[in-house]
Design a protein around this motif. Structure first.
Motif, PDB file in Angstrom:
ATOM      1  N   THR A 152       0.807  -1.221   0.000  1.00 29.85           N
ATOM      2  CA  THR A 152       0.000   0.000   0.000  1.00 29.85           C
ATOM      3  C   THR A 152       0.843   1.276   0.000  1.00 29.85           C
ATOM      4  OG1 THR A 152      -0.161  -0.042   2.406  1.00 29.85           O
ATOM      5  CG2 THR A 152      -1.940  -1.106   1.173  1.00 29.85           C
ATOM      6  N   TYR A 153       2.123   1.137  -0.242  1.00 25.55           N
ATOM      7  CA  TYR A 153       2.981   2.311  -0.212  1.00 25.55           C
ATOM      8  C   TYR A 153       4.116   2.170  -1.215  1.00 25.55           C
ATOM      9  CZ  TYR A 153       3.860   6.604   2.295  1.00 25.55           C
ATOM     10  OH  TYR A 153       3.937   7.913   2.615  1.00 25.55           O
ATOM     11  N   LYS A 159       7.501   4.589  -2.723  1.00 28.26           N
ATOM     12  CA  LYS A 159       8.232   5.842  -2.560  1.00 28.26           C
ATOM     13  C   LYS A 159       9.518   5.795  -3.355  1.00 28.26           C
ATOM     14  CE  LYS A 159      11.194   5.339   1.451  1.00 28.26           C
ATOM     15  NZ  LYS A 159      12.344   5.857   0.804  1.00 28.26           N
ATOM     16  N   LEU A 177      11.262   8.973   4.093  1.00 27.48           N
ATOM     17  CA  LEU A 177       9.824   9.211   4.019  1.00 27.48           C
ATOM     18  C   LEU A 177       9.440  10.555   4.623  1.00 27.48           C
ATOM     19  CD1 LEU A 177       7.150   8.014   3.149  1.00 27.48           C
ATOM     20  CD2 LEU A 177       7.007   6.867   5.341  1.00 27.48           C
ATOM     21  N   GLU A 212       3.073  13.069   0.030  1.00 23.71           N
ATOM     22  CA  GLU A 212       2.333  11.870  -0.339  1.00 23.71           C
ATOM     23  C   GLU A 212       1.209  12.198  -1.301  1.00 23.71           C
ATOM     24  OE1 GLU A 212       0.672  10.030   3.106  1.00 23.71           O
ATOM     25  OE2 GLU A 212       2.574   9.200   3.753  1.00 23.71           O
ATOM     26  N   GLU A 236      -2.322  10.301  -2.379  1.00 18.36           N
ATOM     27  CA  GLU A 236      -3.175   9.215  -1.907  1.00 18.36           C
ATOM     28  C   GLU A 236      -4.097   8.722  -3.020  1.00 18.36           C
ATOM     29  OE1 GLU A 236      -4.697   8.931   2.297  1.00 18.36           O
ATOM     30  OE2 GLU A 236      -6.560   9.383   1.217  1.00 18.36           O
ATOM     31  N   ALA A 267       5.653  10.232  -2.770  1.00 21.05           N
ATOM     32  CA  ALA A 267       5.268   8.877  -2.365  1.00 21.05           C
ATOM     33  C   ALA A 267       3.815   8.649  -2.755  1.00 21.05           C
ATOM     34  CB  ALA A 267       5.440   8.720  -0.870  1.00 21.05           C
ATOM     35  N   ILE A 268       3.468   7.398  -3.045  1.00 22.12           N
ATOM     36  CA  ILE A 268       2.085   7.016  -3.356  1.00 22.12           C
ATOM     37  C   ILE A 268       1.579   6.131  -2.227  1.00 22.12           C
ATOM     38  CG2 ILE A 268       0.553   5.774  -4.934  1.00 22.12           C
ATOM     39  CD1 ILE A 268       2.582   6.405  -7.171  1.00 22.12           C
ATOM     40  N   LYS A 269       0.494   6.558  -1.617  1.00 21.74           N
ATOM     41  CA  LYS A 269      -0.130   5.803  -0.544  1.00 21.74           C
ATOM     42  C   LYS A 269      -1.491   5.309  -1.039  1.00 21.74           C
ATOM     43  CE  LYS A 269      -1.828   6.204   4.170  1.00 21.74           C
ATOM     44  NZ  LYS A 269      -2.036   7.130   5.298  1.00 21.74           N
ATOM     45  N   ARG A 290      -5.025   4.122  -0.068  1.00 22.64           N
ATOM     46  CA  ARG A 290      -5.899   4.193   1.098  1.00 22.64           C
ATOM     47  C   ARG A 290      -6.844   2.991   1.093  1.00 22.64           C
ATOM     48  NH1 ARG A 290     -10.271   8.830   1.501  1.00 22.64           N
ATOM     49  NH2 ARG A 290     -10.668   7.849  -0.502  1.00 22.64           N
ATOM     50  N   LYS A 291      -6.759   2.201   2.132  1.00 26.59           N
ATOM     51  CA  LYS A 291      -7.678   1.061   2.295  1.00 26.59           C
ATOM     52  C   LYS A 291      -8.922   1.557   3.021  1.00 26.59           C
ATOM     53  CE  LYS A 291      -4.574  -2.809   2.206  1.00 26.59           C
ATOM     54  NZ  LYS A 291      -4.308  -4.096   2.798  1.00 26.59           N
TER      55      LYS A 291
END
Length: 92
Positions: free
Chosen positions: A17-18, A20, A26, A31, A33, A86-88, A90-91
């Motif tokens: 889920t991440y 970078k 970090l 970020e 999302e 960074a790419i997060k 989201r759950k």
């Protein structure tokens, strides 16, 4: 008053889920999302190579809604790649 969003069918939940850039702490990164429906749209259209009508049908949404989701996801991903963010994911 806008109508409430319809629930979207997401048949995939990523293990990771991440993402970078390498060798950048970090704490120094901004970020971006992505939502699960954006990841699902990318997976169906780009990875599975379904056309938008088929992908929209699988997600139980209209093609125009799928197009808006894809546009949003592509913009976020390209911004992260170009600007080193960074790419997060989201759950729910």
């Amino acid at each position: 008053m806008p109508r409430p969003p319809k629930p979207r069918k997401v048949s995939f939940e990523p293990d990771v889920t991440y993402f970078k850039p390498r060798a950048v702490p970090l704490s120094m990164l901004e970020e971006i999302e992505l939502t699960l429906d954006e990841i699902e749209a990318i997976r169906l259209c780009d990875f599975k190579e379904l056309d938008q009508k088929e992908a929209a049908k699988k997600m139980k949404i209209s093609q125009s809604t799928l197009q808006r989701i894809l546009t949003s996801a592509h913009k976020k991903i390209s911004e992260a790649l170009v600007d080193g963010k960074a790419i997060k994911i989201r759950k729910l």
